[in-house]
Write an enzyme that holds these catalytic residues in place. Structure first.
Site, PDB file in Angstrom:
ATOM      1  N   HIS A  19      28.393 -37.247 -34.598  1.00 39.62           N
ATOM      2  CA  HIS A  19      29.440 -36.270 -34.904  1.00 39.62           C
ATOM      3  C   HIS A  19      30.697 -37.014 -35.339  1.00 39.62           C
ATOM      4  CE1 HIS A  19      27.386 -32.996 -32.291  1.00 39.62           C
ATOM      5  NE2 HIS A  19      26.947 -32.994 -33.528  1.00 39.62           N
ATOM      6  N   THR A  47      27.126 -37.674 -44.046  1.00 40.03           N
ATOM      7  CA  THR A  47      28.172 -38.691 -44.101  1.00 40.03           C
ATOM      8  C   THR A  47      27.791 -39.922 -43.290  1.00 40.03           C
ATOM      9  OG1 THR A  47      29.792 -36.912 -44.249  1.00 40.03           O
ATOM     10  CG2 THR A  47      30.638 -39.090 -43.733  1.00 40.03           C
ATOM     11  N   GLY A  66      24.586 -32.589 -40.902  1.00 41.72           N
ATOM     12  CA  GLY A  66      24.105 -31.836 -39.740  1.00 41.72           C
ATOM     13  C   GLY A  66      24.377 -30.346 -39.789  1.00 41.72           C
ATOM     14  N   ASP A  71      20.390 -31.756 -39.080  1.00 37.17           N
ATOM     15  CA  ASP A  71      19.818 -31.873 -37.735  1.00 37.17           C
ATOM     16  C   ASP A  71      18.439 -31.216 -37.695  1.00 37.17           C
ATOM     17  OD1 ASP A  71      22.159 -33.132 -36.945  1.00 37.17           O
ATOM     18  OD2 ASP A  71      22.997 -31.359 -35.978  1.00 37.17           O
ATOM     19  N   ASP A  91      29.207 -35.329 -29.775  1.00 43.24           N
ATOM     20  CA  ASP A  91      30.525 -35.217 -29.145  1.00 43.24           C
ATOM     21  C   ASP A  91      30.508 -34.092 -28.118  1.00 43.24           C
ATOM     22  OD1 ASP A  91      33.172 -34.975 -28.443  1.00 43.24           O
ATOM     23  OD2 ASP A  91      33.931 -35.078 -30.488  1.00 43.24           O
ATOM     24  N   HIS A  98      27.385 -25.975 -35.405  1.00 49.96           N
ATOM     25  CA  HIS A  98      25.922 -25.989 -35.397  1.00 49.96           C
ATOM     26  C   HIS A  98      25.375 -26.397 -34.021  1.00 49.96           C
ATOM     27  CE1 HIS A  98      27.186 -30.056 -36.158  1.00 49.96           C
ATOM     28  NE2 HIS A  98      25.951 -30.519 -36.096  1.00 49.96           N
ATOM     29  N   ASP A 101      21.737 -25.994 -33.391  1.00 54.82           N
ATOM     30  CA  ASP A 101      20.892 -26.992 -34.054  1.00 54.82           C
ATOM     31  C   ASP A 101      20.861 -28.287 -33.249  1.00 54.82           C
ATOM     32  OD1 ASP A 101      20.725 -25.091 -36.033  1.00 54.82           O
ATOM     33  OD2 ASP A 101      22.060 -26.130 -37.422  1.00 54.82           O
ATOM     34  N   ARG A 107      16.136 -30.931 -27.874  1.00 54.79           N
ATOM     35  CA  ARG A 107      14.958 -30.327 -27.247  1.00 54.79           C
ATOM     36  C   ARG A 107      13.673 -30.875 -27.867  1.00 54.79           C
ATOM     37  NH1 ARG A 107      11.803 -26.405 -28.792  1.00 54.79           N
ATOM     38  NH2 ARG A 107      10.556 -25.318 -27.262  1.00 54.79           N
TER      39      ARG A 107
END
Length: 176
Positions: A19, A47, A66, A71, A91, A98, A101, A107
């Protein structure tokens, strides 16, 4: 559920994600571990992938950012067996647009039993492990019984919701 064993090749497929407020941490970590990372195939979101490629001078397969699906792309690669190792410096103090996501990606790493680091200390332990450059048989859950389960048929609907609501209104408006 019985698991099957899989032995990722010595060249691992590593996903690197960070992040915005954690990108500096990931870049510093990757720079320190450049020699080890250079022996593996690197994948990254948006990025992060661009900055890693520039800073390390290594090939990095870049996916979407993401928040716009990156993601989820990494998650799909985990499911397909195309990612062996996840480094995700997320973070915990900043809400993300998101967040669902992010949770889904973490998970899937657990569901498919791939090593995952969410901070620098864990990433250090993982990348410095002797298992990183040796044969390691990872247990991959076998979801055959889950996929073959039977689902009870749906009951017949008694009446569409609009009809039920109209009948309730009619009952309420009757004189007592």
């Amino acid at each position: 559920m019985p698991a099957k064993r899989t032995a990722p090749p010595p060249t691992k497929k590593i996903a690197l994600i960070a992040h915005d407020h954690r990108k500096r941490d990931l870049i510093e970590w990757a720079r320190f571990n450049r020699g080890t990372l250079s022996k593996h195939a690197l994948f990254a979101t948006g990025t992060t992938g661009r900055v890693l490629a520039e800073e390390l001078g290594l090939p990095v397969t870049r996916l979407q950012s993401g928040p716009i699906g990156g993601d989820q792309q990494i998650g799909a690669m985990i499911v397909d067996g195309a990612i062996d190792f996840l480094i995700f410096f997320w973070d915990p103090l900043e809400p993300q647009p998101h967040d669902p996501d992010v949770k889904a990606l973490l998970r899937l790493a657990v569901v498919w039993n791939i090593p995952a680091a969410c901070n620098r200390a864990t990433a250090d332990y993982m990348i410095s492990s002797p298992l990183m450059s040796s044969d390691y048989e990872r247990l991959v859950p076998n979801y055959e019984s889950y996929l073959a389960r039977t689902i009870a048929p749906a009951r017949e609907a008694t009446a569409p919701a609009e009809e039920v609501a109209a009948e309730e209104v009619a009952e309420e408006s009757k004189p007592a």
